[in-house]
Design a protein around this motif. Sequence first.
Motif, PDB file in Angstrom:
ATOM      1  N   PHE A  59      61.854  30.584 -63.523  1.00  0.00           N
ATOM      2  CA  PHE A  59      61.791  29.219 -64.044  1.00  0.00           C
ATOM      3  C   PHE A  59      63.061  28.431 -63.715  1.00  0.00           C
ATOM      4  CE2 PHE A  59      58.156  30.876 -66.021  1.00  0.00           C
ATOM      5  CZ  PHE A  59      57.394  29.825 -66.499  1.00  0.00           C
ATOM      6  N   ASN A  60      64.015  29.079 -63.045  1.00  0.00           N
ATOM      7  CA  ASN A  60      65.225  28.402 -62.549  1.00  0.00           C
ATOM      8  C   ASN A  60      65.983  27.681 -63.658  1.00  0.00           C
ATOM      9  OD1 ASN A  60      64.508  29.149 -59.868  1.00  0.00           O
ATOM     10  ND2 ASN A  60      63.140  27.380 -59.738  1.00  0.00           N
ATOM     11  N   ILE A  61      66.038  28.288 -64.823  1.00  0.00           N
ATOM     12  CA  ILE A  61      66.680  27.649 -65.964  1.00  0.00           C
ATOM     13  C   ILE A  61      68.189  27.865 -65.947  1.00  0.00           C
ATOM     14  CG2 ILE A  61      66.858  27.739 -68.491  1.00  0.00           C
ATOM     15  CD1 ILE A  61      63.785  28.170 -68.517  1.00  0.00           C
ATOM     16  N   TYR A  62      68.628  29.042 -65.542  1.00  0.00           N
ATOM     17  CA  TYR A  62      70.060  29.345 -65.451  1.00  0.00           C
ATOM     18  C   TYR A  62      70.520  29.288 -64.002  1.00  0.00           C
ATOM     19  CZ  TYR A  62      70.698  30.939 -70.287  1.00  0.00           C
ATOM     20  OH  TYR A  62      70.814  30.995 -71.659  1.00  0.00           O
ATOM     21  N   ILE A  63      71.742  28.785 -63.800  1.00  0.00           N
ATOM     22  CA  ILE A  63      72.414  28.912 -62.514  1.00  0.00           C
ATOM     23  C   ILE A  63      73.303  30.153 -62.511  1.00  0.00           C
ATOM     24  CG2 ILE A  63      74.167  27.884 -60.996  1.00  0.00           C
ATOM     25  CD1 ILE A  63      73.003  25.156 -61.616  1.00  0.00           C
ATOM     26  N   THR A  64      74.055  30.341 -63.572  1.00  0.00           N
ATOM     27  CA  THR A  64      74.945  31.491 -63.693  1.00  0.00           C
ATOM     28  C   THR A  64      74.708  32.165 -65.033  1.00  0.00           C
ATOM     29  OG1 THR A  64      76.641  30.434 -62.322  1.00  0.00           O
ATOM     30  CG2 THR A  64      77.346  32.268 -63.722  1.00  0.00           C
ATOM     31  N   VAL A  65      74.393  33.448 -65.010  1.00  0.00           N
ATOM     32  CA  VAL A  65      74.234  34.233 -66.235  1.00  0.00           C
ATOM     33  C   VAL A  65      75.549  34.959 -66.494  1.00  0.00           C
ATOM     34  CG1 VAL A  65      72.917  36.028 -67.411  1.00  0.00           C
ATOM     35  CG2 VAL A  65      71.773  34.483 -65.797  1.00  0.00           C
ATOM     36  N   ASN A  66      76.078  34.788 -67.682  1.00  0.00           N
ATOM     37  CA  ASN A  66      77.416  35.272 -68.050  1.00  0.00           C
ATOM     38  C   ASN A  66      77.304  36.586 -68.830  1.00  0.00           C
ATOM     39  OD1 ASN A  66      80.259  35.018 -68.314  1.00  0.00           O
ATOM     40  ND2 ASN A  66      80.027  34.100 -70.338  1.00  0.00           N
ATOM     41  N   THR A 124      79.070  24.674 -61.210  1.00  0.00           N
ATOM     42  CA  THR A 124      78.631  24.060 -59.955  1.00  0.00           C
ATOM     43  C   THR A 124      78.264  22.597 -60.073  1.00  0.00           C
ATOM     44  OG1 THR A 124      76.248  24.478 -60.212  1.00  0.00           O
ATOM     45  CG2 THR A 124      77.603  26.294 -59.363  1.00  0.00           C
ATOM     46  N   SER A 125      78.021  22.104 -61.296  1.00  0.00           N
ATOM     47  CA  SER A 125      77.453  20.764 -61.505  1.00  0.00           C
ATOM     48  C   SER A 125      76.129  20.602 -60.765  1.00  0.00           C
ATOM     49  CB  SER A 125      78.439  19.665 -61.085  1.00  0.00           C
ATOM     50  OG  SER A 125      79.597  19.717 -61.891  1.00  0.00           O
ATOM     51  N   GLY A 126      75.439  21.712 -60.532  1.00  0.00           N
ATOM     52  CA  GLY A 126      74.156  21.660 -59.834  1.00  0.00           C
ATOM     53  C   GLY A 126      74.282  21.294 -58.378  1.00  0.00           C
ATOM     54  N   SER A 127      75.468  21.471 -57.789  1.00  0.00           N
ATOM     55  CA  SER A 127      75.706  21.017 -56.421  1.00  0.00           C
ATOM     56  C   SER A 127      75.978  22.188 -55.494  1.00  0.00           C
ATOM     57  CB  SER A 127      76.909  20.065 -56.391  1.00  0.00           C
ATOM     58  OG  SER A 127      78.115  20.807 -56.532  1.00  0.00           O
ATOM     59  N   ALA A 128      75.837  21.923 -54.194  1.00  0.00           N
ATOM     60  CA  ALA A 128      76.302  22.872 -53.185  1.00  0.00           C
ATOM     61  C   ALA A 128      77.781  22.660 -52.898  1.00  0.00           C
ATOM     62  CB  ALA A 128      75.493  22.702 -51.899  1.00  0.00           C
ATOM     63  N   VAL A 129      78.259  21.443 -53.130  1.00  0.00           N
ATOM     64  CA  VAL A 129      79.666  21.127 -52.882  1.00  0.00           C
ATOM     65  C   VAL A 129      80.569  22.036 -53.710  1.00  0.00           C
ATOM     66  CG1 VAL A 129      81.426  19.318 -52.994  1.00  0.00           C
ATOM     67  CG2 VAL A 129      79.070  18.727 -52.379  1.00  0.00           C
ATOM     68  N   GLU A 130      80.192  22.291 -54.946  1.00  0.00           N
ATOM     69  CA  GLU A 130      81.040  23.057 -55.861  1.00  0.00           C
ATOM     70  C   GLU A 130      80.393  24.388 -56.256  1.00  0.00           C
ATOM     71  OE1 GLU A 130      83.548  20.591 -58.575  1.00  0.00           O
ATOM     72  OE2 GLU A 130      81.960  19.121 -58.242  1.00  0.00           O
ATOM     73  N   LYS A 131      79.669  24.983 -55.338  1.00  0.00           N
ATOM     74  CA  LYS A 131      78.939  26.210 -55.660  1.00  0.00           C
ATOM     75  C   LYS A 131      79.868  27.369 -56.002  1.00  0.00           C
ATOM     76  CE  LYS A 131      78.432  27.722 -50.835  1.00  0.00           C
ATOM     77  NZ  LYS A 131      77.448  28.099 -49.772  1.00  0.00           N
ATOM     78  N   ASN A 132      81.120  27.297 -55.566  1.00  0.00           N
ATOM     79  CA  ASN A 132      82.080  28.373 -55.846  1.00  0.00           C
ATOM     80  C   ASN A 132      83.232  27.912 -56.727  1.00  0.00           C
ATOM     81  OD1 ASN A 132      80.722  30.324 -54.192  1.00  0.00           O
ATOM     82  ND2 ASN A 132      81.560  29.274 -52.398  1.00  0.00           N
ATOM     83  N   TYR A 133      83.072  26.755 -57.375  1.00  0.00           N
ATOM     84  CA  TYR A 133      84.164  26.204 -58.179  1.00  0.00           C
ATOM     85  C   TYR A 133      84.275  26.950 -59.510  1.00  0.00           C
ATOM     86  CZ  TYR A 133      86.738  22.915 -61.151  1.00  0.00           C
ATOM     87  OH  TYR A 133      87.633  22.350 -62.017  1.00  0.00           O
ATOM     88  N   VAL A 134      85.480  27.472 -59.785  1.00  0.00           N
ATOM     89  CA  VAL A 134      85.763  28.152 -61.055  1.00  0.00           C
ATOM     90  C   VAL A 134      86.901  27.393 -61.734  1.00  0.00           C
ATOM     91  CG1 VAL A 134      86.471  30.291 -62.176  1.00  0.00           C
ATOM     92  CG2 VAL A 134      85.022  30.374 -60.125  1.00  0.00           C
ATOM     93  N   PRO A 135      86.632  26.679 -62.805  1.00  0.00           N
ATOM     94  CA  PRO A 135      87.666  25.852 -63.447  1.00  0.00           C
ATOM     95  C   PRO A 135      88.771  26.698 -64.073  1.00  0.00           C
ATOM     96  CG  PRO A 135      85.453  25.232 -64.176  1.00  0.00           C
ATOM     97  CD  PRO A 135      85.322  26.522 -63.446  1.00  0.00           C
ATOM     98  N   ASP A 136      89.943  26.067 -64.225  1.00  0.00           N
ATOM     99  CA  ASP A 136      91.054  26.730 -64.894  1.00  0.00           C
ATOM    100  C   ASP A 136      91.209  26.249 -66.338  1.00  0.00           C
ATOM    101  OD1 ASP A 136      92.039  24.184 -64.577  1.00  0.00           O
ATOM    102  OD2 ASP A 136      93.738  24.761 -63.290  1.00  0.00           O
TER     103      ASP A 136
END
Length: 456
Positions: free
Chosen positions: A37-44, A87-99
Amino acid sequence: MAHYDLLTLRQLYIEKKVSPSEIVEDYLTRIEKHHGFNIYITVNAEQARRQAAIATQRYQHQDPVGPLEGIPVAYKDNLLTQGLRTTSGSAVEKNYVPDHTAPAVQVMQQAGAVNLGKLNMHEYAFGITSNNPFYGPVKNPWNPEYTPGGSSGGCGAALAADLAVTTLGTDTGGSIRIPAAACGVVGFKTSRHHISAKGTRPISLSLDHVGPLAKTVSDMAFLLGIYDQSDYLTGLKRDIKGVRIGVPMTYFQQYVEPEVKAHYEKALKQLQDLGAILVEVPVPVNQDHIGTLFTLAICEAAAEHAQRLQEAESLFGEDVLQALRSVAQFTPMDYIYARQEQQRLTEQFNALFLDVDLLVTPTVGFGMQKIGVDTLTLGGDTHDLFSATTHHCAPFNLTGHPAISIPYGRVGENLPIGLQLVGAQLNERLLLQVAYAYESAYLNDFYMQRKQLALL
């Protein structure tokens, strides 16, 4: 083991009838089962298990526990989470990990919430379908051929499918309330700045709001109390006798299909039966104000994304790219006039709320459309789906007034719809009160139907 609302689950923890570790494990299993169902992008999962284990120990040893201790929550993926991909749902920030972590997320985490992960959304929050080209379209648990609304589509769908107990989203033109309506849950865009919008990947600093989605109004009252240290829950009662509810005579009749209109008129009668006084009122908003909102959103979003466009334009989805490019049609004077019009409209609505206690409208005037559909056919005419979907919600992003969406029926192919209540600035308490009275009187059957979704 799932299907619990927040307050019920919290009491079960206190009574030691279930443990956070058991509940979180159940949710992680369910999330995996329904990944299509594509509900999660990242499961923690790893961190969620650690947090649940700590919460379990606290309940077992009767240590002090936070108000959300062990409660499984999930966050829209444009809310920054330190150390966890955003990711903000983007490909631009698909690997962005905030500090660092968004303040609104911090409040929940400091209250003891377990972070299940980050939820799918319309790319950069730029739409109302959550048809994400990079992480898959979010599917509506009530009918997976249809969208769950957007841009916080994962937030609404996660609750309807019971893949989280509560969620946190953002709202620039309806992006909390639209998915809440589409998924049959409760969504609250509080007064501007009531909940901090810092630490998000913004669209518009003039319009953005952050707020929770929940399974019930009682849960919502409990959640808001955590944010401002108020006790909204104790004061909830079923009596709304004498509350003056404004019924708009203009603007909000547009983009309303007959089946939704029938539900709306029934809801007005139900509110009257609960003791409310209905007052027909003209409203100051018109279609030009949606142009004002668009001007602010595009100009401010273009500034936010200017560097990303320079560095990675080819990675943007087509609809977002077109929207950002449309900034070329605006001048600095257009932006200044839009800010001035925003202030005028806010003052006019402030004056309106001296005559009535709140307004009631459909959240959206029709059921959601099928995945991939970008137009709405209504009364033989074809409309732009984005404009029609945001029509009832967007004015209150301009003005910053609080607005809550609660379920009030289904239409078409088993598609929920929502009722929007709008109040004076910082009058969240009254909106919760009226929403709770309506829920208590009329939504028990609906909530039972929500538990019986075929997805489950």
